[in-house]
Design a protein around this motif. Structure first.
Motif, mmCIF file in Angstrom:
data_model
loop_
_atom_site.group_PDB
_atom_site.id
_atom_site.type_symbol
_atom_site.label_atom_id
_atom_site.label_comp_id
_atom_site.label_asym_id
_atom_site.label_seq_id
_atom_site.Cartn_x
_atom_site.Cartn_y
_atom_site.Cartn_z
ATOM 1 N N ARG A 211 35.432 -53.220 -34.986
ATOM 2 C CA ARG A 211 34.860 -51.884 -34.824
ATOM 3 C C ARG A 211 33.669 -51.869 -33.869
ATOM 4 O O ARG A 211 33.613 -51.028 -32.957
ATOM 5 C CB ARG A 211 34.524 -51.299 -36.190
ATOM 6 N N MET A 215 33.355 -49.850 -30.389
ATOM 7 C CA MET A 215 32.235 -48.913 -30.263
ATOM 8 C C MET A 215 31.423 -49.146 -29.003
ATOM 9 O O MET A 215 31.020 -48.200 -28.318
ATOM 10 C CB MET A 215 31.335 -49.016 -31.493
ATOM 11 N N LYS A 269 24.421 -49.529 -41.528
ATOM 12 C CA LYS A 269 25.348 -48.448 -41.196
ATOM 13 C C LYS A 269 24.619 -47.112 -41.042
ATOM 14 O O LYS A 269 24.858 -46.356 -40.107
ATOM 15 C CB LYS A 269 26.443 -48.317 -42.256
ATOM 16 N N GLU A 273 24.294 -44.741 -37.740
ATOM 17 C CA GLU A 273 24.664 -43.323 -37.739
ATOM 18 C C GLU A 273 23.574 -42.476 -37.081
ATOM 19 O O GLU A 273 23.850 -41.645 -36.202
ATOM 20 C CB GLU A 273 24.881 -42.837 -39.176
ATOM 21 N N ILE A 314 24.950 -53.202 -33.344
ATOM 22 C CA ILE A 314 26.387 -53.476 -33.358
ATOM 23 C C ILE A 314 26.697 -54.840 -32.743
ATOM 24 O O ILE A 314 27.711 -55.456 -33.078
ATOM 25 C CB ILE A 314 27.183 -52.343 -32.672
ATOM 26 N N LEU A 376 32.689 -45.420 -36.019
ATOM 27 C CA LEU A 376 31.756 -45.835 -37.064
ATOM 28 C C LEU A 376 32.169 -45.259 -38.417
ATOM 29 O O LEU A 376 32.119 -45.940 -39.441
ATOM 30 C CB LEU A 376 30.343 -45.371 -36.713
ATOM 31 N N ALA A 381 33.008 -50.076 -43.545
ATOM 32 C CA ALA A 381 31.858 -50.823 -43.017
ATOM 33 C C ALA A 381 31.098 -51.555 -44.120
ATOM 34 O O ALA A 381 29.907 -51.772 -44.024
ATOM 35 C CB ALA A 381 30.896 -49.901 -42.259
#
Length: 394
Positions: A211, A215, A269, A273, A314, A376, A381
């Protein structure tokens, strides 16, 4: 890792990153020499091909050769690309493509080699903190480089070709500094075998690290579009491209240096965001640059906070969420995805700007930013939420 050796890594990183930052002047370079944003996209397309050569080289040979020394060679390749651009001064297409290829080759090798050399010299506990500090100097070069070069052109009256010569010399100095880092802080024991990074994708694709790899590609599209074509985005307005570079660089460096420890201790996470929402709003703010230049400053701040900070979050996921024996492969794929966005998007972006205009171009950037947010939210996650990279040591 000794602080004395880290200083050489950070100096080399900042100067080499200034070399990449100078690519944001390619649009102005070609316009001065009778070209257009299509020429910029074509040159950066050649740079993307160069990264597809440079990144795998480090992925394969980093087990045999120290990644720090490969990064030193890479910085010199970037320098040669800019010296060739300075010498050709808007010459033949072949010269531009060769220059772009060398810049991409060098930046691709550096971008995976430098963090890999750092990762091999620190512990899992410290990795997030060191990546954040490393990223601060990298962003200082990426954002500060074009700012200094713009001032040299606007205030000192230097030609863009002359500034490219300075960039070339700076990258050669970066190569020397990175070589010194390798000498002062020996890395892991070398082996005679090649490191496999292609086959492990089957394992990586089933892990949480896939992921962040996806991303980073979309985030790079938004970042590359805003900075590479900033001079075109503000054309006909009262805003100046140098303002965006300055505000962006100051925001990123200050945020990373001031909040390195705090950010590493937050739920990752939720942090991501918030940062990705900030980046998305940064793209939205750029739609208003024609109304008032304050929207450009707002865009630079929001993008600096969002993209400038989320990248290391990330990147740490991509490494720590992968089994130890596949981490070099995960980092290699992470960087390849990044370069598809960084150098691949301008090929499309240049066409959009020339043929469909600024709003269509910004719409594409917004779609890329929203895609990163969607990825995301697409999974649980859980692995990433459990990662804690805080460190109490410098």
């Amino acid at each position: 890792m000794p602080k004395s050796s880290a200083q050489f890594l950070f100096l080399g990183t900042m100067l080499a990153a200034a070399g990449y930052g100078a690519t944001f002047l390619l649009s102005a370079y070609f316009r001065v020499n009778g070209g257009s944003d299509l020429d910029t996209g074509t040159t950066l397309g050649a740079a993307m091909i160069g990264t597809f050569v440079g990144v795998p080289l480090v992925g394969w040979f980093s087990g045999r050769f120290d990644a720090a020394r490969m990064s030193a060679i890479a910085a010199c390749a970037v320098g040669c690309g800019f010296l060739l651009l300075a010498a050709s001064a808007g010459g033949t297409l072949a010269m531009s493509l060769t220059s772009g290829f060398l810049i991409g080759l060098g930046w691709g090798m550096f971008y995976v080699g430098a963090p890999m050399s750092l990762s091999e010299r620190v512990t899992d506990r410290d990795r997030g903190f060191w990546f954040t500090r490393f990223g601060a100097f990298q962003m200082a070069g990426i954002g500060g480089g074009p700012l200094v070069l713009n001032l040299a052109v606007d205030q000192a009256g230097l030609s863009i070709a002359a500034t490219f010569r300075l960039v070339g010399i700076a990258c050669l100095v970066a190569g020397l500094s990175l070589w010194m880092f390798s000498t002062m802080a020996p890395g892991a024991r070398r082996s005679s075998s090649l490191r496999s990074w292609v086959r492990p994708i089957s394992v990586i694709a089933r892990s949480a690290s896939v992921r962040p790899i996806l991303m980073v590609g979309f985030g790079a599209c938004a970042f590359s579009g805003l900075l590479t074509f900033q001079s075109s985005l503000v054309a006909g307005t009262s805003a100046k491209a140098s303002t965006f570079f300055a505000v962006y660089a100051i925001t990123v460096v200050a945020a990373r240096l001031l909040f390195a420890r705090i950010l590493a201790s937050l739920p990752q996470k939720r942090l991501a965001e918030g940062l990705l929402v900030s980046m998305t709003l940064g793209v939205v703010a750029m739609f208003g640059v024609g109304i008032h230049p304050a929207f450009q400053i707002l865009s630079a701040v929001l993008t600096g906070i969002g993209y400038g900070l989320v990248y290391t979050v990330i990147q740490t996921w991509a490494v720590n969420d992968t089994d130890a024996k596949y981490r070099h492969a995960a980092l290699t794929w992470f960087v390849l995805s990044y370069f598809i966005g960084i150098f691949g998007f301008p090929v499309i972006g240049g066409w959009l700007l020339v043929n469909l205009g600024r709003n269509a171009f910004l719409g594409a950037l917004l779609a890329a930013a929203l895609s990163e947010l969607a990825i995301l939210y697409s999974g649980s996650a859980k692995a990433s939420d459990g990662v804690r990279t805080n460190s109490t040591t410098a």
